[in-house]
Design a protein around this motif. Structure first.
Motif, short mmCIF file in Angstrom:
data_model
loop_
_atom_site.label_atom_id
_atom_site.label_comp_id
_atom_site.label_asym_id
_atom_site.label_seq_id
_atom_site.Cartn_x
_atom_site.Cartn_y
_atom_site.Cartn_z
N ALA A 179 10.50 8.23 2.40
CA ALA A 179 11.67 7.39 2.68
C ALA A 179 11.66 6.88 4.11
O ALA A 179 11.94 5.70 4.35
CB ALA A 179 12.95 8.17 2.41
N ALA A 180 11.31 7.73 5.05
CA ALA A 180 11.27 7.31 6.46
C ALA A 180 10.23 6.21 6.66
O ALA A 180 10.50 5.20 7.33
CB ALA A 180 10.97 8.51 7.36
N ILE A 181 9.06 6.38 6.07
CA ILE A 181 8.02 5.36 6.19
C ILE A 181 8.44 4.09 5.46
O ILE A 181 8.20 2.97 5.93
CB ILE A 181 6.67 5.89 5.68
CG1 ILE A 181 6.20 7.03 6.57
CG2 ILE A 181 5.62 4.78 5.64
CD1 ILE A 181 4.99 7.78 6.03
N SER A 182 9.10 4.24 4.33
CA SER A 182 9.56 3.09 3.56
C SER A 182 10.56 2.25 4.36
O SER A 182 10.45 1.02 4.41
CB SER A 182 10.19 3.56 2.26
OG SER A 182 10.67 2.48 1.51
N VAL A 183 11.51 2.91 4.97
CA VAL A 183 12.52 2.19 5.76
C VAL A 183 11.87 1.54 6.98
O VAL A 183 12.14 0.37 7.29
CB VAL A 183 13.67 3.14 6.17
CG1 VAL A 183 14.59 2.49 7.18
CG2 VAL A 183 14.46 3.57 4.94
N LEU A 236 0.82 -1.21 0.00
CA LEU A 236 0.00 0.00 0.00
C LEU A 236 0.85 1.26 0.00
O LEU A 236 0.54 2.24 -0.68
CB LEU A 236 -0.93 0.00 1.21
CG LEU A 236 -2.13 -0.93 1.14
CD1 LEU A 236 -2.90 -0.93 2.46
CD2 LEU A 236 -3.04 -0.55 -0.01
N HIS A 237 1.94 1.23 0.75
CA HIS A 237 2.85 2.37 0.79
C HIS A 237 3.46 2.61 -0.59
O HIS A 237 3.57 3.75 -1.03
CB HIS A 237 3.95 2.11 1.83
CG HIS A 237 4.92 3.23 1.96
ND1 HIS A 237 4.57 4.49 2.38
CD2 HIS A 237 6.24 3.29 1.70
CE1 HIS A 237 5.63 5.26 2.39
NE2 HIS A 237 6.66 4.56 1.97
N ASN A 238 3.82 1.54 -1.27
CA ASN A 238 4.36 1.68 -2.63
C ASN A 238 3.30 2.24 -3.59
O ASN A 238 3.62 3.05 -4.46
CB ASN A 238 4.88 0.34 -3.14
CG ASN A 238 6.21 -0.01 -2.56
OD1 ASN A 238 6.92 0.83 -2.03
ND2 ASN A 238 6.57 -1.28 -2.64
#
Length: 176
Positions: A111-115, A78-80
Motif C-alpha cells: 500500500a505504501a509503495i502503491s500510494v 509493474l507494481h500492480n
C-alpha cells in the motif's frame, strides 16, 4: 452448573480442513478487491501509454518528460503485476492466523509503495501537461481544480488501503 461446564469443555474448537481454509482465503474480500483494482489498472494504464503520445502531443514535448511519464506509469504497472503475483500466492502457510498476519504485513508495504507510485505518476502527469503553457487566470483555475482532484484521489486511495489493511489484520478477530 457442572453440566454446563462439561458441555462447554466437550464442544471442541471446530477445526477446519486445509481445503476449507484455502477456500476462505481465495474468497477473502480484501484480496479480491485488491486483485480487481490491480488487474483493472494493469489493463487500462498500458492503453493510456499507447495513446498519450499522439493524443496529447507527446512528440512536441521534451524527451525527458515523455520518459518521466512513461516511467511513472510503467512503474505503477509493474507494481500492480507484482501485487497480482503476491495476491495469488497468499495461500502459502499452515495456520490461518500466520497466513493472514503475513498478508497484512505485505499489504502495508504494498500500500505504501502503491500510494507513493501513484503520487509520482500524478506529478509526472502534471509536469507533462503543464509544460510550455502560458498561464492565465483560467488555466490557473484549471490547474488548481486538477490538483484538487488529484489530492482527493490520493486521500481516497489512502483511505481505501487503510480499510483493506484493517480488514486483513488477523488481530481484529482477537476480541471476538
Amino acid at each position: 452448573m457442572e453440566e454446563l461446564k462439561a458441555a462447554w469443555q466437550n464442544m471442541g474448537a471446530g477445526h477446519k480442513s486445509p481445503e476449507d481454509l484455502k477456500h476462505y482465503l481465495r474468497k477473502l474480500p480484501v484480496r479480491r478487491s485488491v486483485l480487481f483494482q490491480m488487474i483493472l489498472e494493469t489493463v487500462l494504464f498500458p492503453l493510456f501509454l499507447i495513446f498519450y503520445y499522439d493524443a496529447f502531443d507527446g512528440h512536441k514535448k521534451p524527451l525527458y518528460l515523455n520518459l518521466l511519464l512513461a516511467g511513472a506509469v510503467g512503474f505503477v504497472i509493474l507494481h500492480n503485476l507484482t501485487g497480482i503475483v503476491q495476491a495469488v500466492n497468499v495461500l502459502k502457510g499452515k495456520h490461518l492466523r500466520d497466513v493472514l498476519s503475513r498478508y497484512a504485513s505485505r499489504l502495508k508495504v504494498f500500500a505504501a509503495i502503491s500510494v507513493a507510485s501513484r503520487l509520482g505518476m500524478y506529478i509526472c502527469l502534471l509536469l507533462f501537461f503543464t509544460y510550455a503553457i502560458e498561464l492565465n487566470t483560467f488555466k490557473v483555475w484549471v490547474l488548481t481544480g486538477a490538483a484538487l482532484v488529484f489530492i482527493g484521489q490520493m486521500l481516497l486511495l489512502v483511505r481505501i488501503w487503510l480499510k483493506r489493511i484493517e480488514a486483513a489484520d488477523p488481530d481484529r478477530f482477537a476480541g471476538e
